[in-house]
Write a protein that holds these residues in place. Sequence first.
Motif, PDB file in Angstrom:
ATOM      1  N   LEU A  60      79.890  -4.917  14.519  1.00 10.39           N
ATOM      2  CA  LEU A  60      79.477  -5.102  13.130  1.00 10.39           C
ATOM      3  C   LEU A  60      80.489  -5.923  12.342  1.00 10.39           C
ATOM      4  N   VAL A  61      81.778  -5.671  12.591  1.00  8.92           N
ATOM      5  CA  VAL A  61      82.822  -6.435  11.901  1.00  8.92           C
ATOM      6  C   VAL A  61      82.799  -7.897  12.355  1.00  8.92           C
ATOM      7  N   ALA A  90      79.321  -4.520   7.358  1.00  8.84           N
ATOM      8  CA  ALA A  90      80.610  -3.856   7.140  1.00  8.84           C
ATOM      9  C   ALA A  90      80.415  -2.411   6.696  1.00  8.84           C
ATOM     10  N   LEU A  91      79.417  -2.164   5.872  1.00 11.24           N
ATOM     11  CA  LEU A  91      79.137  -0.791   5.440  1.00 11.24           C
ATOM     12  C   LEU A  91      78.710   0.079   6.620  1.00 11.24           C
ATOM     13  N   LEU A  92      77.861  -0.456   7.488  1.00 10.31           N
ATOM     14  CA  LEU A  92      77.473   0.278   8.703  1.00 10.31           C
ATOM     15  C   LEU A  92      78.677   0.552   9.591  1.00 10.31           C
ATOM     16  N   ALA A  93      79.609  -0.421   9.671  1.00 11.47           N
ATOM     17  CA  ALA A  93      80.832  -0.212  10.456  1.00 11.47           C
ATOM     18  C   ALA A  93      81.667   0.923   9.861  1.00 11.47           C
ATOM     19  N   CYS A  94      81.721   0.996   8.549  1.00 10.86           N
ATOM     20  CA  CYS A  94      82.447   2.071   7.869  1.00 10.86           C
ATOM     21  C   CYS A  94      81.860   3.429   8.234  1.00 10.86           C
ATOM     22  N   ILE A  95      80.531   3.521   8.203  1.00  8.30           N
ATOM     23  CA  ILE A  95      79.863   4.781   8.542  1.00  8.30           C
ATOM     24  C   ILE A  95      80.099   5.138  10.008  1.00  8.30           C
TER      25      ILE A  95
END
Length: 502
Positions: free
Chosen positions: A284-285, A484-489
């Motif tokens: 994702l990043v 990036a938000l999905l990577a955070c989760i």
Amino acid sequence: MSLAEAPDIPTIERPDPATLRLALAAIGATLLFASLGQTIVSTAMPVMVADLGGMDHITWVITAYLLASTIGAPVAGKLSDLYGRKAVLQGGILIFVVGAVICGTAGSMGTVIAGRVVQGLGGGGLIVTCMTTVGDLMPPRERGKAQGYLGAAFGVSTVIGPLMGGAIVQSIGWHWVFFVNLPVGVLAFVVLNRALPTPVERSDKPVDYLGALLLAALLGSVVLVPQVAGTYGWSGLPTVGLILGLILALSGFVMTEKRAQEPILPLSLFSNNTFLVVNAVGFLVGMGMFGTITFLPLFLQMVKGVTPTASGLFLVPMMGGLILSSTVAGRIMSSTGRYKLMPTLSTGLLALAMLAMSRLDADSALWVIGAVMVLVGLGLGPVFAVGVAAIQNAVPHSMMGVGTASTNMFRLIGGSVGTAVFGAMFSAGLMRNLADALPGDVSGGIGALGAEVVNALPAETQARVLDGFSDALHPIFWAAAAAALLACIASMLLREEPFADG
């Protein structure tokens, strides 16, 4: 017994301090050499495609390299597990040099793309084998600091590459962007020969050639599907055929790896929490990172009217943020042995930075763009440093090469898919926004647009074209923010395994 508790038999002895310093310097130079080849063309692409093809080819120069790197990474990682890191590193340098010569002497876009494929095969193997070699040379607790420095070196190349590319294009021509770092490769080859030991014993296990071929077909299909769908549509015959090929390659790969004596990518790794979470985050990043590197120089040159060299300078703030956060993350890992929280915080920051980029337009101040790029770098750095060190800590030594390769492989898959999808989004948006904006006397239409063509347009038309460019880029950064938000989760699911001291 868990995967992380599997028998761990080192293949080489750790060197004395002087040799270790020399080896790490050579590894850093090799990583810089390979990653420069990945980034140096970004600011040169507008000039390159204007000379050889057109705007519709702009993503293939990047996609070809990323695709080949994605395929080369796991193969090189496995070969280094079987035959030692030194031989794979030196072989990768030679392959990379051949690809650079093909690109540098090219007279057509097809030749450039072919050379980028060869470069990518060598470069992907070099990057992952460099990181794996650190795992051989240093104990687990100390790897965090070293991987942080390697992440910083990668960050340096992220900015030095585009900056050098812009300067070279303006001075001696785009062909030379492929020759400039060859002396670094020659030096790294020589020093590696001196600093790294040659394995006394060679593995007699067979190489999983069928698995490697099927993995290449699988990864190639994953990367190419968005490109083909952007041209023929998702229901088009070529797209449907490619998706069917992807399914067949995946099925064949799984069956082959279950039976292989020494699988190219052991399926047991996918039961490891660290392997799964780190690589999901990396995928994702990678989408956001390569989207930024590819399209920000285009925005700056076309919309803000800066030179190729100046557009490269705007990646310097990202480098500063990446170096700082990667180095700090490495030091924290080495001093505390902990790492779980850092990817969550950094990817959350990256999502905010991408949202800020989606607000950029022709009226945005240049200092604002620089500030946003600092935030992008701060968000990227810890992901690089933590991912490699965490996986090396969670897999047995016999799988360290392919485990390390996976971090680069999934990040490059993300970059490849992201670049292809973002490129299709940009092309569609540009066609939609500028369909009625260009006068009929612009030869070549939208595909021929360049800074000189835009500057020659009447003031009112020029304003419409610049707004159309900005509007076409905004969805790209919205999509990068979502990734990036999905990577955070996803990073919140990581189960931390503290580093051992020895």
